[in-house]
Design an enzyme around this catalytic site. Structure first.
Site, mmCIF file in Angstrom:
data_model
loop_
_atom_site.group_PDB
_atom_site.id
_atom_site.type_symbol
_atom_site.label_atom_id
_atom_site.label_comp_id
_atom_site.label_asym_id
_atom_site.label_seq_id
_atom_site.Cartn_x
_atom_site.Cartn_y
_atom_site.Cartn_z
ATOM 1 N N HIS A 355 45.090 39.043 49.644
ATOM 2 C CA HIS A 355 44.215 39.729 48.698
ATOM 3 C C HIS A 355 43.868 41.158 49.072
ATOM 4 C CE1 HIS A 355 43.086 36.260 46.145
ATOM 5 N NE2 HIS A 355 43.335 35.576 47.230
ATOM 6 N N LYS A 543 30.512 46.352 40.666
ATOM 7 C CA LYS A 543 31.364 45.709 41.660
ATOM 8 C C LYS A 543 30.719 45.921 43.023
ATOM 9 C CE LYS A 543 34.784 48.481 40.239
ATOM 10 N NZ LYS A 543 35.966 47.673 39.996
ATOM 11 N N ARG A 544 31.321 45.315 44.067
ATOM 12 C CA ARG A 544 30.815 45.565 45.403
ATOM 13 C C ARG A 544 30.850 47.059 45.723
ATOM 14 N NH1 ARG A 544 29.509 41.141 48.838
ATOM 15 N NH2 ARG A 544 29.459 42.687 50.498
ATOM 16 N N THR A 651 39.414 42.439 39.049
ATOM 17 C CA THR A 651 39.364 41.467 37.952
ATOM 18 C C THR A 651 38.245 41.838 36.975
ATOM 19 O OG1 THR A 651 38.137 40.093 39.526
ATOM 20 C CG2 THR A 651 40.406 39.441 39.037
ATOM 21 N N LYS A 655 37.747 41.794 32.646
ATOM 22 C CA LYS A 655 36.589 41.283 31.894
ATOM 23 C C LYS A 655 36.081 42.337 30.907
ATOM 24 C CE LYS A 655 35.701 38.612 35.961
ATOM 25 N NZ LYS A 655 35.107 38.652 37.303
HETATM 26 C C1 NBG Z 1 39.884 41.160 46.755
HETATM 27 C C2 NBG Z 1 40.486 42.492 46.319
HETATM 28 C C3 NBG Z 1 40.435 42.632 44.806
HETATM 29 C C4 NBG Z 1 41.056 41.419 44.146
HETATM 30 C C5 NBG Z 1 40.379 40.159 44.663
HETATM 31 C C6 NBG Z 1 40.993 38.905 44.088
HETATM 32 C C7 NBG Z 1 39.273 40.541 49.058
HETATM 33 C C8 NBG Z 1 39.730 40.343 50.449
HETATM 34 N N1 NBG Z 1 40.157 40.987 48.172
HETATM 35 O O1 NBG Z 1 41.138 43.779 44.415
HETATM 36 O O2 NBG Z 1 39.815 43.551 46.936
HETATM 37 O O3 NBG Z 1 40.933 41.483 42.755
HETATM 38 O O4 NBG Z 1 40.511 40.086 46.066
HETATM 39 O O5 NBG Z 1 42.358 38.864 44.313
HETATM 40 O O6 NBG Z 1 38.121 40.267 48.760
#
Ligand code: NBG
Length: 811
Positions: A355, A543-544, A651, A655
């Site tokens: 990820h 987002k974060r 993601t 949305k």
């Molecule tokens: C996160 C990515 C995102 C991705 C999500 C789901 C982690 C390690 N990775 O870009 O930063 O959409 O995973 O795949 O949290």
């Protein structure tokens, strides 16, 4: 699911009586919520039993999705929607004088995840059930989920998220299915009839107790299982031996140490810290999960070699990567298989998703820590590495650098991503560009060594939660136009594009957006006191907080806009409301300073009369799934502005799009595919490409001081951070200033500023053309079908797991 209205009303009244000894008038909102939930629990459990029975009887292949995080969101409404009970329930309750929407607010929002990774796991669970696939989740029942964020004096403060304090109706504790997990101790070798046995002694045993949460499919009788493990002490927490020796504190200590394991979710996202408790958590749920899978498997099968035909284990990032040596251990030590057989089985059972490419998120453990905590698992991992390195040596004799760069154990560290790649039969990235980067850069050597193992599965989101449930008016409009088949086949949303120029549809869509925005206006007023103009552009960045996600870039644009407005209050722009939400990891200084900066700016800008209400800045605290469900439907503009190459997929971008917001973004992650889907005219793309970013990193040539000196806008903004312009201590934002100048702006905020500002000008122009804008919005909605997690999960099912849908017949 079936229940008639009158029956439901009757059950409801009875439940209130038996559970709380109260009538409707006396019952609190929470009593009513509980009563309704228990009725639903009863209904769901019937289907749950049927589903499990059928899976077992037909010996269907099962997939288990191992994830340290599941960011679930609330369930009541989702269950009602998927169970087809929403309308019956709404009416039944209304006739009793109760508002269903209000009851829904009673549910706690379990934050058992940080962000995208955890939410993806939850979307996948929903899609698997909706598609009738035999797929289950395996994770940890954290006592405290992700911290609750409060903004105090502009600053993020973290409070514990005690989501279980009133109990959680959707979990089923299965004490009889508990298993033990062993930590520490010693391994004794013993040879019996020529076979080497490994006996684990003097270990610490922890009881893993499963709590099952039902996953209800849409209109298909399927109920899958999310199994969350909780750590408990054996013998009710008491080490009686120590206790009897009078070592009271030691006896209590055992309880505390065990309780720690499932106590708290680590609040880091895309960042990893080598803490022993984290490794303990990982092994805890993996070992418990695998034991319960094997136990179930053995009820219907006798040959372990058939395991991969009947079971797939998927590991969500490297967090559950100890599944590789743990499965080996079970197969060899418990089931008596040879190394070769166990390895063949393991390598055909486990698949892995990566990820992130962020180096600080790639997990490594020191040998010492790993060996002390998991002595037998270390031995097995050591052997896996030995054998792997030998095969590398055969292929690349003498190429030590290459071998070192691929070895699972090197420089006294265990590299979990490498273990995951070596121990699995499939490795996938989460968007095309991300998979390409894995193949061409980060995991290039592995890709060459294992041709065909790497593949792409672009992320998706469940359109049932993120549209059907959270934006019911839009869902209704779509259904009125194209019928309801899109709920099961999200690809059919394409049909909605035919209505892009239909005036009546445009008008309805505009009204829906307006009403969703009004909801947010009220929420903002209530929670922050800020009065926001519903007719302003809602520009949303949620987002974060992370430097690579570049909330700073957005802030720079806001500061520039503010500076321009102060110079010329008559500047011809559509009024804008910039909305932010998101948490920063508690120890991540720059992230938390960025949050502070937004709040400080907001207090400056929002009360400035000079700019005639053309600009508002809002920070909403404690971002969660539920808050997202309110904000996505109300957004006009979706901010997806990470440094190209850094956001594996994203993601939230999907949305927003699904709810008709238009993206302003870089060519990063899934934005690239969103751009492909909607076409250049329906998105605002700007900034460096991923190739340009890689070129800078590899060859240098970027100097942020050059931009400071050549672009007066940037110079002004940067100086404003440190010259007392902001109503706060002068030196407060020095660290941000320095990260952008002295540290040469690692994420190219200054570099992308100009093209970002231009994209915003183009966006503002386009927004003035109401007709054009609404058409863009419709195009975005219509092309969002491919970003449904139904599509993603179908691909996983067919191309990785090899499982097929099961038609559940219910009594
Ligand atoms: C996160 C990515 C995102 C991705 C999500 C789901 C982690 C390690 N990775 O870009 O930063 O959409 O995973 O795949 O949290």
């Amino acid at each position: 699911m079936l229940i008639r209205k009158e029956e439901l009303k009757q059950h409801f009244v009875t439940k209130l009586q038996t559970m709380f000894g109260k009538g409707i008038e006396e019952a609190s909102e929470n009593n009513k919520y509980m009563a309704l939930s228990w009725i639903l629990r009863d209904l769901i459990s019937k289907h749950w039993i049927d589903t499990n029975k059928q899976y077992t009887q037909n010996k269907e292949k099962q997939v288990y999705y191992f994830s340290m995080e599941f960011l679930l969101g609330r369930f009541l409404d989702m269950y009602l929607v998927n169970g087809g009970l929403k309308d019956t329930c709404r009416v039944a309750l209304a006739e009793l004088g109760i508002d269903l929407d209000e009851l829904e607010q009673q549910e706690s929002d379990p934050g058992l995840g940080n962000g995208g990774l955890g939410r993806l796991a939850a979307c996948f669970m929903e899609s698997m059930a909706a598609l009738g696939l035999p797929g289950h989740g395996c994770g940890i029942r954290y006592k405290y989920g992700l911290f609750e964020q409060k903004i105090v004096d502009n600053y993020q403060v973290e409070l514990p998220d005690n989501w279980l304090k009133d109990g959680y109706v959707w979990e089923f504790r299965k004490a009889d299915k508990a298993v033990t997990v062993k930590f520490g101790g010693k391994i004794r070798e013993e040879v019996v009839e020529g076979r080497r046995n490994f006996i684990h002694e003097e270990y610490e045993a922890v009881l893993a107790v499963p709590y099952d949460v039902p996953l209800v499919g849409y209109d298909n009788n399927t109920v899958n299982t999310l199994r969350l493990w909780s750590a408990e002490t054996i013998d009710d927490g008491f080490d009686f031996a120590s206790f009897n020796r009078g070592e009271y504190l030691q006896a209590m200590g055992y309880q505390n140490a065990v309780g720690q394991i499932s106590k708290i979710l680590y609040p880091q996202d895309d960042f990893y810290e080598g803490r022993v408790l984290r490794l303990k958590q990982q092994y805890f749920f993996v070992a418990a999960g695998l034991q319960s899978i094997i136990r179930r498997y053995k009820k219907t099968h006798s040959d372990m070699k058939e395991l991969p035909k009947n079971v797939a284990v998927h590991i969500n990032d490297t967090h559950p990567a100890v599944a590789v040596p743990e499965l080996m251990r079970i197969l060899m030590d418990d089931e008596g298989l040879s190394w070769d057989d166990a390895w063949a089985i393991t390598r055909s059972t486990i698949s892995y998703t990566n990820h992130t490419i962020m180096p600080e998120a790639l997990e490594t453990w020191t040998i010492d820590m790993f060996k002390t905590l998991l002595p037998r698992i270390y031995m097995i991992t050591y052997e896996i590495n030995e054998r792997f390195c030998r095969s590398l040596w055969e292929k690349f004799p003498g190429d030590w650098d290459k071998i070192k760069g691929m070895a699972i154990i090197s420089d006294d560290m265990l590299h979990m991503a490498r273990l995951a790649v070596v121990g699995s039969y499939s490795v996938n990235g989460v968007a095309q560009i991300h998979t390409d980067i894995l193949k061409e850069h980060i995991m290039k050597d592995f890709h060459e060594f294992y041709p065909g193992k790497f593949n792409n599965k672009t992320n998706g989101i469940t359109h049932r939660r993120w549209l059907l449930k959270s934006n019911p008016q839009l869902a209704q409009l779509i259904t009125d136009c194209i019928g309801s088949s899109w709920i099961k086949e999200p690809d059919h949303l394409k049909e909605f594009a035919k209505f892009a120029t239909d005036k009546r549809v445009q008008e309805r869509l505009r009204n829906i957006k307006q009403s969703n925005k009004e909801t947010v206006v009220n929420y903002i007023k209530e929670h922050t006191g800020i009065a926001v103009n519903v007719n302003s552009i809602f520009d949303v960045h949620i987002k974060r907080f992370h430097a690579y996600k570049r909330q700073m870039l957005n802030i720079f644009h806001i500061m520039d806009l503010y500076n321009r407005l102060r110079d010329n209050p008559d500047l011809d722009i559509t009024p804008r409301t910039f909305i932010f939400a998101g948490k920063g990891a508690p120890g991540y200084y720059i992230a938390k300073q960025t949050i502070k900066l937004i709040n400080v700016l907001a207090s400056l800008i929002n009360k400035d009369k000079l700019i005639k209400n053309k600009l508002k800045v809002v920070f909403l605290e404690n971002y969660s799934v539920s808050l997202g469900e309110m904000l996505f439907p109300a957004a006009d503009v979706s901010e997806q502005i990470s440094t190209a190459s850094k956001e594996a997929s994203g993601t939230g971008n999907m949305k927003f799009m699904l709810n008709g917001a238009v993206t302003i973004g870089t060519m990063d992650g899934a934005n690239v595919e969103i751009h492909d889907a909607v076409g250049n005219d329906n998105i605002f793309i700007f900034g460096l490409t991923s190739k340009q970013v890689f070129d800078y990193y590899l060859h240098g040539g970027y100097d942020s001081w050059d931009l400071y000196n050549s672009d007066p806008r940037l110079k002004t903004i940067l100086e404003q951070l440190v010259n007392g312009f902001l109503p706060y201590q002068r030196e407060e934002f020095r660290a941000i200033y320095q990260s952008l100048l002295s540290n040469n702006d690692e994420f190219f905020v200054l570099q992308d500023f100009d093209s970002y500002a231009k994209a915003h000008v183009a966006l503002d122009e386009r927004y003035k053309d109401k007709d054009k804008w609404i058409q863009m919005s419709i195009q975005n909605i219509s092309h969002a079908g491919i970003f449904s997690s139904d599509r993603t999960i179908r691909q996983y099912a067919e191309e990785i797991w090899h499982i097929k849908p099961v038609n559940i017949i219910s009594r």
